[in-house]
Design a protein around this motif. Structure first.
Motif, mmCIF file in Angstrom:
data_model
loop_
_atom_site.group_PDB
_atom_site.id
_atom_site.type_symbol
_atom_site.label_atom_id
_atom_site.label_comp_id
_atom_site.label_asym_id
_atom_site.label_seq_id
_atom_site.Cartn_x
_atom_site.Cartn_y
_atom_site.Cartn_z
ATOM 1 N N LEU A 201 0.849 -1.182 0.000
ATOM 2 C CA LEU A 201 0.000 0.000 0.000
ATOM 3 C C LEU A 201 0.886 1.235 0.000
ATOM 4 N N VAL A 202 0.605 2.167 -0.897
ATOM 5 C CA VAL A 202 1.259 3.473 -0.865
ATOM 6 C C VAL A 202 0.202 4.479 -0.438
ATOM 7 N N LEU A 203 0.524 5.248 0.598
ATOM 8 C CA LEU A 203 -0.437 6.176 1.197
ATOM 9 C C LEU A 203 0.111 7.588 1.084
ATOM 10 N N ASP A 204 -0.651 8.453 0.471
ATOM 11 C CA ASP A 204 -0.237 9.830 0.234
ATOM 12 C C ASP A 204 -1.149 10.762 1.037
ATOM 13 N N VAL A 205 -0.550 11.659 1.841
ATOM 14 C CA VAL A 205 -1.354 12.574 2.648
ATOM 15 C C VAL A 205 -1.968 13.630 1.727
ATOM 16 N N ASP A 206 -3.307 13.768 1.775
ATOM 17 C CA ASP A 206 -4.011 14.729 0.922
ATOM 18 C C ASP A 206 -3.777 16.153 1.404
ATOM 19 N N ARG A 207 -3.549 17.028 0.447
ATOM 20 C CA ARG A 207 -3.449 18.478 0.684
ATOM 21 C C ARG A 207 -2.416 18.792 1.784
ATOM 22 N N PHE A 208 -1.343 18.055 1.800
ATOM 23 C CA PHE A 208 -0.344 18.287 2.847
ATOM 24 C C PHE A 208 0.344 19.634 2.662
ATOM 25 N N LYS A 209 0.470 20.096 1.434
ATOM 26 C CA LYS A 209 1.113 21.394 1.196
ATOM 27 C C LYS A 209 0.348 22.519 1.869
ATOM 28 N N VAL A 210 -0.974 22.374 1.943
ATOM 29 C CA VAL A 210 -1.787 23.398 2.607
ATOM 30 C C VAL A 210 -1.416 23.479 4.090
ATOM 31 N N VAL A 211 -1.195 22.307 4.712
ATOM 32 C CA VAL A 211 -0.816 22.289 6.126
ATOM 33 C C VAL A 211 0.536 22.972 6.311
ATOM 34 N N ASN A 212 1.499 22.650 5.456
ATOM 35 C CA ASN A 212 2.824 23.268 5.567
ATOM 36 C C ASN A 212 2.745 24.775 5.367
ATOM 37 N N ASP A 213 1.968 25.207 4.351
ATOM 38 C CA ASP A 213 1.886 26.635 4.044
ATOM 39 C C ASP A 213 1.163 27.409 5.131
ATOM 40 N N SER A 214 0.164 26.799 5.761
ATOM 41 C CA SER A 214 -0.651 27.515 6.746
ATOM 42 C C SER A 214 -0.076 27.426 8.162
ATOM 43 N N LEU A 215 0.395 26.263 8.560
ATOM 44 C CA LEU A 215 0.866 26.073 9.940
ATOM 45 C C LEU A 215 2.391 26.040 10.062
ATOM 46 N N GLY A 216 3.096 25.888 8.958
ATOM 47 C CA GLY A 216 4.557 25.853 9.000
ATOM 48 C C GLY A 216 5.087 24.432 8.960
ATOM 49 N N HIS A 217 6.373 24.316 8.673
ATOM 50 C CA HIS A 217 6.976 23.000 8.494
ATOM 51 C C HIS A 217 7.093 22.219 9.802
ATOM 52 N N VAL A 218 7.259 22.919 10.905
ATOM 53 C CA VAL A 218 7.333 22.213 12.187
ATOM 54 C C VAL A 218 6.008 21.510 12.460
ATOM 55 N N SER A 219 4.913 22.198 12.263
ATOM 56 C CA SER A 219 3.604 21.565 12.448
ATOM 57 C C SER A 219 3.391 20.473 11.409
ATOM 58 N N GLY A 220 3.900 20.695 10.207
ATOM 59 C CA GLY A 220 3.790 19.665 9.183
ATOM 60 C C GLY A 220 4.498 18.388 9.596
ATOM 61 N N ASP A 221 5.690 18.522 10.229
ATOM 62 C CA ASP A 221 6.388 17.339 10.725
ATOM 63 C C ASP A 221 5.585 16.614 11.796
ATOM 64 N N LEU A 222 4.924 17.387 12.666
ATOM 65 C CA LEU A 222 4.100 16.770 13.708
ATOM 66 C C LEU A 222 2.923 16.028 13.099
ATOM 67 N N VAL A 223 2.361 16.563 12.014
ATOM 68 C CA VAL A 223 1.264 15.879 11.330
ATOM 69 C C VAL A 223 1.743 14.548 10.766
ATOM 70 N N LEU A 224 2.914 14.552 10.113
ATOM 71 C CA LEU A 224 3.453 13.314 9.555
ATOM 72 C C LEU A 224 3.731 12.288 10.640
ATOM 73 N N ARG A 225 4.249 12.753 11.774
ATOM 74 C CA ARG A 225 4.535 11.825 12.869
ATOM 75 C C ARG A 225 3.257 11.192 13.401
ATOM 76 N N GLU A 226 2.210 11.994 13.560
ATOM 77 C CA GLU A 226 0.948 11.480 14.090
ATOM 78 C C GLU A 226 0.257 10.565 13.084
ATOM 79 N N VAL A 227 0.327 10.912 11.796
ATOM 80 C CA VAL A 227 -0.265 10.049 10.770
ATOM 81 C C VAL A 227 0.430 8.690 10.772
ATOM 82 N N GLY A 228 1.769 8.692 10.845
ATOM 83 C CA GLY A 228 2.501 7.431 10.893
ATOM 84 C C GLY A 228 2.120 6.593 12.096
#
Length: 522
Positions: free
Chosen positions: A335-362
């Motif tokens: 299975l390959v899983l791609d996070v939808d609209r992840f660029k929006v999260v990075n652009d709106s909340l910043g890359h640090v929050s984006g990393d936290l999102v990836l960690r929680e999704v994993g």
């Protein structure tokens, strides 16, 4: 038999051997033999020296017998030394007339001394001085030869004392060095009875057991080895020692903590060539081992999520492909899983929050898959799951639904709530897959199709998707090439007013497609 003193000997008693009577010469030799035996047995020959000299003096009837040590080796080699010292240094007996001061000590008459050299390792250490009142008697030479045997015994005792002193100093230095080392020095006897002969004090620091405990309990060496490794280590120790190769093993300290000790050993053989003991050094390499394990872990895991990375996923996929037997529960799926609209999260909340999102999704993906499955991060906002024991697409789709369900609840990132969804592509293991990249690529194509259909979708790969993907890639290549080579044709289409049928304007458009491509289709 009553022994005749030399001063009372009659002329009729004269015999060979320089005039020495056989019985008296035998008595002298007995005294020399006794002295040699005493020197051999004595732990400190200097304590017995006075008794030995007295025994020899009585045997030969001399006025005095004493041991004289040269002040220093340098004096014996000095160019200005007396000639008689040089003769002694060459191993010769020397007869000397004593001075008036010594004569006064002997009752005022003239005195004679026979000097017997004592050579230790070929160097003059000193001499035995045999003094007579007046001139030396005729039999003195025969007694002097016997005294040479005593001198040789004394030289052997001196040499033994020197060796023992050197050995004692060496052992002192060794023990001082061993006590100050953090490494454990040891000697382990294999035969005739196994056990430690020496263990340095560092054993307490490294194992929690004192050196005396190892010396008292021959089985303690095996007890400290980790229970899971004992059978392996028992065979490996002998092999490593004979090959002079380092052996690292897990050991359990007295307090229960597990440590890694590296042993470097040397085999010890007896005069028959039998392997009888081991000497070695044991060093605590726990920190080094933990660092190596950490480096190995980092090389095969994603530092952000601690999930396996692409390299480890590929290794496990290769193993799964080798074992795969679809239809009997030993198939697999990727299975390959791609996070939808992840660029929006990075652009709106910043890359640090984006990393936290990836960690929680994993973490949420890992929480819903089965224990034998592998969740990996491929990079960026892309994850992968390797499913084992899959019978068909429905098993993989069931896991995908569980993943979608796990992400329905919003993610709490600081003071924000983030709704995350995944586009999932599924590739079922097939016999046509020769390399892990094949399965990953097909699952990625299916994930792209899922993302194009909207958020939170799952698509199972089929061959048509690969054809479309290949066509799309080819179209992009053709367009780029056509742009660079000016292969587009421009057409003008007139715009006609329907009422008057007059041409009022024209519309420019690109018609006819790409010339090169169009010509190839004619």
């Amino acid at each position: 038999m009553t022994r005749t003193k030399p001063s009372e000997r009659r002329s009729s008693d004269a015999v060979p051997n320089g005039g020495a009577h056989p019985d008296e010469l035998a008595a002298v030799l007995d005294a020399v033999a006794w002295s040699a035996d005493r020197l051999t047995r004595s732990e400190d020959w200097t304590r017995d020296l006075a008794e030995i000299m007295g025994r020899l003096q009585a045997a030969i009837g001399a006025t005095r017998v004493q041991l004289v040590e040269r002040p220093s080796a340098s004096e014996a080699s000095n160019a200005r030394r007396p000639a008689w010292v040089g003769r002694l240094a060459r191993g010769h007996l020397v007869q000397r007339r004593l001075g008036r001061a010594r004569a006064a000590n002997n009752g005022g008459g003239p005195s004679t001394a026979i000097l017997v050299p004592i050579l230790v390792d070929g160097a003059l250490w000193g001499h035995i001085a045999v003094e007579y009142a007046g001139s030396a008697p005729p039999w003195a030479d025969a007694y002097a030869d016997a005294m040479s045997l005593a001198a040789a015994a004394i030289a052997a005792a001196i040499r033994r004392r020197q060796v023992e002193d050197a050995l004692r100093k060496s052992e002192t230095r060794f023990h001082r060095l061993a006590e100050n080392l953090h490494d454990v020095l040891f000697r382990y006897r294999i035969r005739p009875q196994a056990g430690f002969e020496f263990v340095s004090a560092a054993a307490l620091e490294q194992t929690g057991y004192a050196a005396g405990e190892f010396l008292a309990d021959p089985t303690l060496a095996a007890k400290v080895v980790h229970p899971e490794d004992r059978d392996t280590v028992a065979k490996a120790v002998v092999t490593a020692a004979l090959a002079n190769r380092a052996l690292t093993m897990r050991c359990v300290r007295k307090d229960g903590r597990v440590v890694w000790l590296e042993h470097r050993m040397t085999p010890i053989r007896d005069e028959r060539g039998r392997f009888v003991a081991v000497e070695g050094v044991a060093r605590d390499v726990t920190e080094q081992r933990q660092l190596e394990e950490r480096l190995f872990l980092d090389a095969r895991h994603d530092p952000l999520t601690s999930l396996p990375n692409r390299a480890l996923l590929y290794d496990r996929l290769v193993a799964q492909m080798a074992l795969a037997k679809p239809g009997i529960g030993r198939g697999y799926a990727v299975l390959v899983l791609d996070v939808d609209r992840f660029k929006v999260v990075n652009d709106s909340l910043g890359h640090v929050s984006g990393d936290l999102v990836l960690r929680e999704v994993g973490a949420r993906i890992r929480a819903v898959v089965r224990p034998g499955d592998t969740v990996a991060r491929l990079g960026g906002d892309e994850f992968a799951v390797l499913l084992s024991a899959v019978r068909g697409p429905e098993d993989a789709a069931r896991i995908a639904r569980r993943v979608h369900e796990a992400l329905r609840a919003p993610l709490r990132i600081g003071s924000h709530e983030v709704l995350a969804s995944l586009s999932i592509g599924i590739a079922i293991g097939a016999a046509s897959y020769r390399f892990p990249e094949d399965a990953i690529r097909h699952a990625d194509v299916a994930a792209y199709r899922a993302k194009s259909q909207g958020r939170g979708r799952t698509v199972v790969f089929d061959a048509s998707m690969q054809a479309e993907a290949d066509a799309r890639v080819q179209l992009e290549v053709d367009l780029r090439s056509a742009t660079a080579n000016l292969d587009f044709a421009v057409f003008y289409q007139p715009i006609v007013a329907s009422a008057t049928a007059a041409s009022s304007a024209s519309k420019r458009c690109c018609g006819g497609g790409i010339r090169r491509a169009a010509s190839s289709r004619r």
